[in-house]
Write a protein that holds these residues in place. Structure first.
Motif, PDB file in Angstrom:
ATOM      1  N   SER A  25      40.497  43.896  31.731  1.00  0.00           N
ATOM      2  CA  SER A  25      41.547  43.351  32.588  1.00  0.00           C
ATOM      3  C   SER A  25      42.325  42.324  31.788  1.00  0.00           C
ATOM      4  O   SER A  25      41.757  41.554  31.016  1.00  0.00           O
ATOM      5  CB  SER A  25      40.947  42.686  33.821  1.00  0.00           C
ATOM      6  OG  SER A  25      40.374  43.652  34.664  1.00  0.00           O
ATOM      7  N   ALA A  45      45.210  39.085  39.314  1.00  0.00           N
ATOM      8  CA  ALA A  45      46.129  39.779  40.219  1.00  0.00           C
ATOM      9  C   ALA A  45      46.478  38.860  41.391  1.00  0.00           C
ATOM     10  O   ALA A  45      45.618  38.165  41.921  1.00  0.00           O
ATOM     11  CB  ALA A  45      45.497  41.063  40.734  1.00  0.00           C
ATOM     12  N   ASN A  85      41.998  41.050  46.141  1.00  0.00           N
ATOM     13  CA  ASN A  85      42.219  40.768  44.722  1.00  0.00           C
ATOM     14  C   ASN A  85      41.310  39.689  44.151  1.00  0.00           C
ATOM     15  O   ASN A  85      41.510  39.264  43.020  1.00  0.00           O
ATOM     16  CB  ASN A  85      43.674  40.332  44.504  1.00  0.00           C
ATOM     17  CG  ASN A  85      44.631  41.466  44.712  1.00  0.00           C
ATOM     18  OD1 ASN A  85      44.306  42.613  44.507  1.00  0.00           O
ATOM     19  ND2 ASN A  85      45.832  41.134  45.141  1.00  0.00           N
ATOM     20  N   LYS A  97      39.642  41.210  41.196  1.00  0.00           N
ATOM     21  CA  LYS A  97      40.388  42.288  40.568  1.00  0.00           C
ATOM     22  C   LYS A  97      41.383  41.689  39.586  1.00  0.00           C
ATOM     23  O   LYS A  97      42.070  40.740  39.891  1.00  0.00           O
ATOM     24  CB  LYS A  97      41.139  43.093  41.636  1.00  0.00           C
ATOM     25  CG  LYS A  97      41.938  44.233  41.081  1.00  0.00           C
ATOM     26  CD  LYS A  97      42.711  44.936  42.182  1.00  0.00           C
ATOM     27  CE  LYS A  97      43.572  45.989  41.536  1.00  0.00           C
ATOM     28  NZ  LYS A  97      44.854  46.111  42.130  1.00  0.00           N
ATOM     29  N   THR A  99      44.547  42.420  36.571  1.00  0.00           N
ATOM     30  CA  THR A  99      45.640  43.344  36.300  1.00  0.00           C
ATOM     31  C   THR A  99      45.214  44.271  35.167  1.00  0.00           C
ATOM     32  O   THR A  99      44.568  43.850  34.211  1.00  0.00           O
ATOM     33  CB  THR A  99      46.922  42.592  35.923  1.00  0.00           C
ATOM     34  OG1 THR A  99      46.639  41.695  34.858  1.00  0.00           O
ATOM     35  CG2 THR A  99      47.467  41.824  37.095  1.00  0.00           C
ATOM     36  N   GLU A 100      45.592  45.531  35.277  1.00  0.00           N
ATOM     37  CA  GLU A 100      45.097  46.535  34.340  1.00  0.00           C
ATOM     38  C   GLU A 100      46.053  46.831  33.197  1.00  0.00           C
ATOM     39  O   GLU A 100      45.647  47.421  32.200  1.00  0.00           O
ATOM     40  CB  GLU A 100      44.772  47.822  35.090  1.00  0.00           C
ATOM     41  CG  GLU A 100      43.647  47.636  36.086  1.00  0.00           C
ATOM     42  CD  GLU A 100      43.344  48.877  36.879  1.00  0.00           C
ATOM     43  OE1 GLU A 100      43.971  49.920  36.621  1.00  0.00           O
ATOM     44  OE2 GLU A 100      42.477  48.800  37.751  1.00  0.00           O
TER      45      GLU A 100
END
Length: 137
Positions: free
Chosen positions: A20, A24, A31, A34, A36-37
């Motif tokens: 990552s 996010a 999020n 999580k 950002t990819e």
């Protein structure tokens, strides 16, 4: 001799899909953990953070932020000054993109503000946009 038809530029951060890049936004239950990819997701997340942050709110960065939430209570919004402020902030804090256009819609009777920002990525010249909607409840 072979001829290259098109050249695709890729950010080196996008090569490894198992990592990552950043945080996010918005920070909520979905999020929380999580990231950002890819590079474009992270730039969009950085842009949203820049637009929603008030000047003086970020520690050790007193000039960071546009503070769009304050516009909700304004009677008249000077779109030229707003566009210039956003452009200056983007040039300084997010140099990977350039601002194309800012559209502002204010419904004074309902206390609603809609802001759409069009920008392009300087790496590959692709175009993207975000829209932020504010309500005074």
């Amino acid at each position: 001799m072979p001829i290259i038809q098109s050249l695709k530029r890729v950010n080196p951060l996008d090569i490894n899909k198992n990592i990552s890049i950043g945080v996010a936004f918005p920070l909520n239950e979905v999020n929380m953990f999580k990231g950002t990819e890819n590079f474009k997701e992270q730039v969009k997340s950085n842009l949203i953070n820049l637009l929603l942050t008030q000047k003086g709110e970020r520690v050790n960065e007193p000039n960071f932020g546009v503070g769009l939430k304050n516009l909700l209570f304004e009677n008249n919004i000077d779109t030229e000054n707003l566009n210039q402020l956003i452009d200056d902030q983007i040039k300084f804090y997010i140099p990977q993109i350039s601002l194309q256009k800012t559209e502002v819609n204010l419904l004074e009777d309902e206390h609603k503000l809609f802001i759409k920002i069009n920008y392009n990525f300087l790496l590959d010249n692709s175009v993207d946009a975000i829209q932020l909607n504010f309500n005074n409840y």
